[in-house]
Design a protein around this motif. Sequence first.
Motif, PDB file in Angstrom:
ATOM      1  N   GLY A 140     -80.270 -19.083  24.908  1.00  0.00           N
ATOM      2  CA  GLY A 140     -80.043 -17.657  25.120  1.00  0.00           C
ATOM      3  C   GLY A 140     -78.585 -17.251  25.124  1.00  0.00           C
ATOM      4  N   ASP A 141     -77.700 -18.231  25.100  1.00  0.00           N
ATOM      5  CA  ASP A 141     -76.267 -17.915  25.041  1.00  0.00           C
ATOM      6  C   ASP A 141     -75.830 -17.583  23.620  1.00  0.00           C
ATOM      7  N   SER A 142     -76.696 -17.822  22.652  1.00  0.00           N
ATOM      8  CA  SER A 142     -76.357 -17.512  21.258  1.00  0.00           C
ATOM      9  C   SER A 142     -76.117 -16.006  21.117  1.00  0.00           C
ATOM     10  N   ALA A 143     -74.950 -15.653  20.615  1.00  0.00           N
ATOM     11  CA  ALA A 143     -74.543 -14.243  20.511  1.00  0.00           C
ATOM     12  C   ALA A 143     -73.161 -14.218  19.879  1.00  0.00           C
ATOM     13  N   VAL A 144     -72.651 -13.003  19.692  1.00  0.00           N
ATOM     14  CA  VAL A 144     -71.244 -12.862  19.306  1.00  0.00           C
ATOM     15  C   VAL A 144     -70.470 -12.455  20.561  1.00  0.00           C
ATOM     16  N   TYR A 145     -69.420 -13.169  20.859  1.00  0.00           N
ATOM     17  CA  TYR A 145     -68.592 -12.887  22.030  1.00  0.00           C
ATOM     18  C   TYR A 145     -67.296 -12.238  21.554  1.00  0.00           C
ATOM     19  N   PHE A 146     -67.024 -11.044  22.090  1.00  0.00           N
ATOM     20  CA  PHE A 146     -65.825 -10.307  21.728  1.00  0.00           C
ATOM     21  C   PHE A 146     -64.860 -10.288  22.900  1.00  0.00           C
ATOM     22  N   CYS A 147     -63.621 -10.575  22.570  1.00  0.00           N
ATOM     23  CA  CYS A 147     -62.532 -10.358  23.498  1.00  0.00           C
ATOM     24  C   CYS A 147     -61.953  -8.973  23.193  1.00  0.00           C
ATOM     25  N   ALA A 148     -61.462  -8.300  24.203  1.00  0.00           N
ATOM     26  CA  ALA A 148     -60.857  -6.982  23.992  1.00  0.00           C
ATOM     27  C   ALA A 148     -59.735  -6.800  24.992  1.00  0.00           C
ATOM     28  N   SER A 149     -58.835  -5.853  24.689  1.00  0.00           N
ATOM     29  CA  SER A 149     -57.776  -5.535  25.638  1.00  0.00           C
ATOM     30  C   SER A 149     -57.566  -4.034  25.664  1.00  0.00           C
TER      31      SER A 149
ATOM     32  N   GLN B 126     -54.851  -0.875  27.880  1.00  0.00           N
ATOM     33  CA  GLN B 126     -53.778  -0.626  28.831  1.00  0.00           C
ATOM     34  C   GLN B 126     -54.317   0.268  29.931  1.00  0.00           C
ATOM     35  N   GLY B 127     -54.474  -0.268  31.107  1.00  0.00           N
ATOM     36  CA  GLY B 127     -54.997   0.496  32.228  1.00  0.00           C
ATOM     37  C   GLY B 127     -56.371   1.062  31.934  1.00  0.00           C
ATOM     38  N   THR B 128     -56.638   2.236  32.497  1.00  0.00           N
ATOM     39  CA  THR B 128     -57.942   2.862  32.298  1.00  0.00           C
ATOM     40  C   THR B 128     -57.861   4.046  31.355  1.00  0.00           C
ATOM     41  N   THR B 129     -56.706   4.261  30.746  1.00  0.00           N
ATOM     42  CA  THR B 129     -56.549   5.477  29.943  1.00  0.00           C
ATOM     43  C   THR B 129     -56.457   5.223  28.450  1.00  0.00           C
ATOM     44  N   SER B 130     -56.485   3.987  28.034  1.00  0.00           N
ATOM     45  CA  SER B 130     -56.392   3.710  26.598  1.00  0.00           C
ATOM     46  C   SER B 130     -57.675   3.054  26.112  1.00  0.00           C
ATOM     47  N   PRO B 131     -57.964   3.191  24.805  1.00  0.00           N
ATOM     48  CA  PRO B 131     -59.204   2.600  24.287  1.00  0.00           C
ATOM     49  C   PRO B 131     -59.110   1.077  24.209  1.00  0.00           C
ATOM     50  N   LEU B 132     -60.281   0.464  24.115  1.00  0.00           N
ATOM     51  CA  LEU B 132     -60.363  -0.984  23.929  1.00  0.00           C
ATOM     52  C   LEU B 132     -59.963  -1.348  22.504  1.00  0.00           C
ATOM     53  N   HIS B 133     -59.248  -2.457  22.397  1.00  0.00           N
ATOM     54  CA  HIS B 133     -58.964  -3.053  21.087  1.00  0.00           C
ATOM     55  C   HIS B 133     -59.674  -4.400  21.068  1.00  0.00           C
ATOM     56  N   PHE B 134     -60.522  -4.594  20.047  1.00  0.00           N
ATOM     57  CA  PHE B 134     -61.360  -5.780  19.996  1.00  0.00           C
ATOM     58  C   PHE B 134     -60.785  -6.858  19.081  1.00  0.00           C
ATOM     59  N   GLY B 135     -61.066  -8.106  19.436  1.00  0.00           N
ATOM     60  CA  GLY B 135     -60.862  -9.203  18.509  1.00  0.00           C
ATOM     61  C   GLY B 135     -62.016  -9.237  17.521  1.00  0.00           C
ATOM     62  N   ASN B 136     -61.968 -10.178  16.568  1.00  0.00           N
ATOM     63  CA  ASN B 136     -62.987 -10.227  15.521  1.00  0.00           C
ATOM     64  C   ASN B 136     -64.266 -10.948  15.935  1.00  0.00           C
ATOM     65  N   GLY B 137     -64.294 -11.440  17.149  1.00  0.00           N
ATOM     66  CA  GLY B 137     -65.535 -12.031  17.652  1.00  0.00           C
ATOM     67  C   GLY B 137     -65.655 -13.512  17.376  1.00  0.00           C
ATOM     68  N   THR B 138     -66.418 -14.174  18.223  1.00  0.00           N
ATOM     69  CA  THR B 138     -66.782 -15.577  18.024  1.00  0.00           C
ATOM     70  C   THR B 138     -68.301 -15.643  18.002  1.00  0.00           C
ATOM     71  N   ARG B 139     -68.842 -16.099  16.863  1.00  0.00           N
ATOM     72  CA  ARG B 139     -70.301 -16.214  16.756  1.00  0.00           C
ATOM     73  C   ARG B 139     -70.714 -17.575  17.276  1.00  0.00           C
ATOM     74  N   LEU B 140     -71.389 -17.572  18.411  1.00  0.00           N
ATOM     75  CA  LEU B 140     -71.846 -18.819  19.044  1.00  0.00           C
ATOM     76  C   LEU B 140     -73.318 -19.022  18.742  1.00  0.00           C
ATOM     77  N   THR B 141     -73.643 -20.178  18.194  1.00  0.00           N
ATOM     78  CA  THR B 141     -75.031 -20.536  17.926  1.00  0.00           C
ATOM     79  C   THR B 141     -75.350 -21.807  18.683  1.00  0.00           C
ATOM     80  N   VAL B 142     -76.337 -21.736  19.548  1.00  0.00           N
ATOM     81  CA  VAL B 142     -76.753 -22.900  20.326  1.00  0.00           C
ATOM     82  C   VAL B 142     -78.088 -23.386  19.775  1.00  0.00           C
ATOM     83  N   THR B 143     -78.117 -24.647  19.377  1.00  0.00           N
ATOM     84  CA  THR B 143     -79.350 -25.190  18.766  1.00  0.00           C
ATOM     85  C   THR B 143     -80.036 -26.175  19.717  1.00  0.00           C
TER      86      THR B 143
END
Lengths: 111, 112
Positions: free
Chosen positions: B84-93, B95-112
Amino acid sequence: EDKVVQSPLSLVVHEGDTVTLNCSYEVTNFRSLLWYKQEKKAPTFLFMLTSSGIEKKSGRLSSILDKKELFSILNITATQTGDSAIYLCAGSTDSWGKFQFGAGTQVVVTP
Amino acid sequence: DTAVSQTPKYLVTQMGNDKSIKCEQNLGHDTMYWYKQDSKKFLKIMFSYNNKELIINETVPNRFSPKSPDKAHLNLHINSLELGDSAVYFCASAQGTTSPLHFGNGTRLTVT
């Protein structure tokens, strides 16, 4: 519990059509409403809306917020195949780190 | 000049293994996040750090352990991986609570 609901979940349009996407929110200590476009990889930022009734525009895309009725719309005019993507909206609060996303609207633009 | 970068892009592993995902941002932001995107494309927040301090932990199993060595880096370690951990994990950053999120390109995790 904070909730963001987008509609429709998906739609298919022809190039040149106009598309309207809806986002309603119930977010405690609401600060802003954000729209993102997600193609294959990372969601990319489109708009941040904080004030009611002020339209934000970028090319063929525009968006507006209604803080009384708690919703926002994103319009795309003269759609192109490059507009095909998932469009996400998110409500942010004054609390640190709280961006609550909706499930997204999948838009497919056919030639 | 990548703003938010994650490694690896893809991760395929077997159940029970332990894995890590790394994230770095060069935007000078003070807040970093991990989001999980499931197969239905729903983005759900997992963790948020502000200036290296954990500020949000959204009922994530304690097999997931974030670490922020400094405000430009946020790593995610996952123990005893499950299907169930299989998913795409995105990191984002942001500035404080007033700016939008900027995302990384994601890590696609597949658990078999």
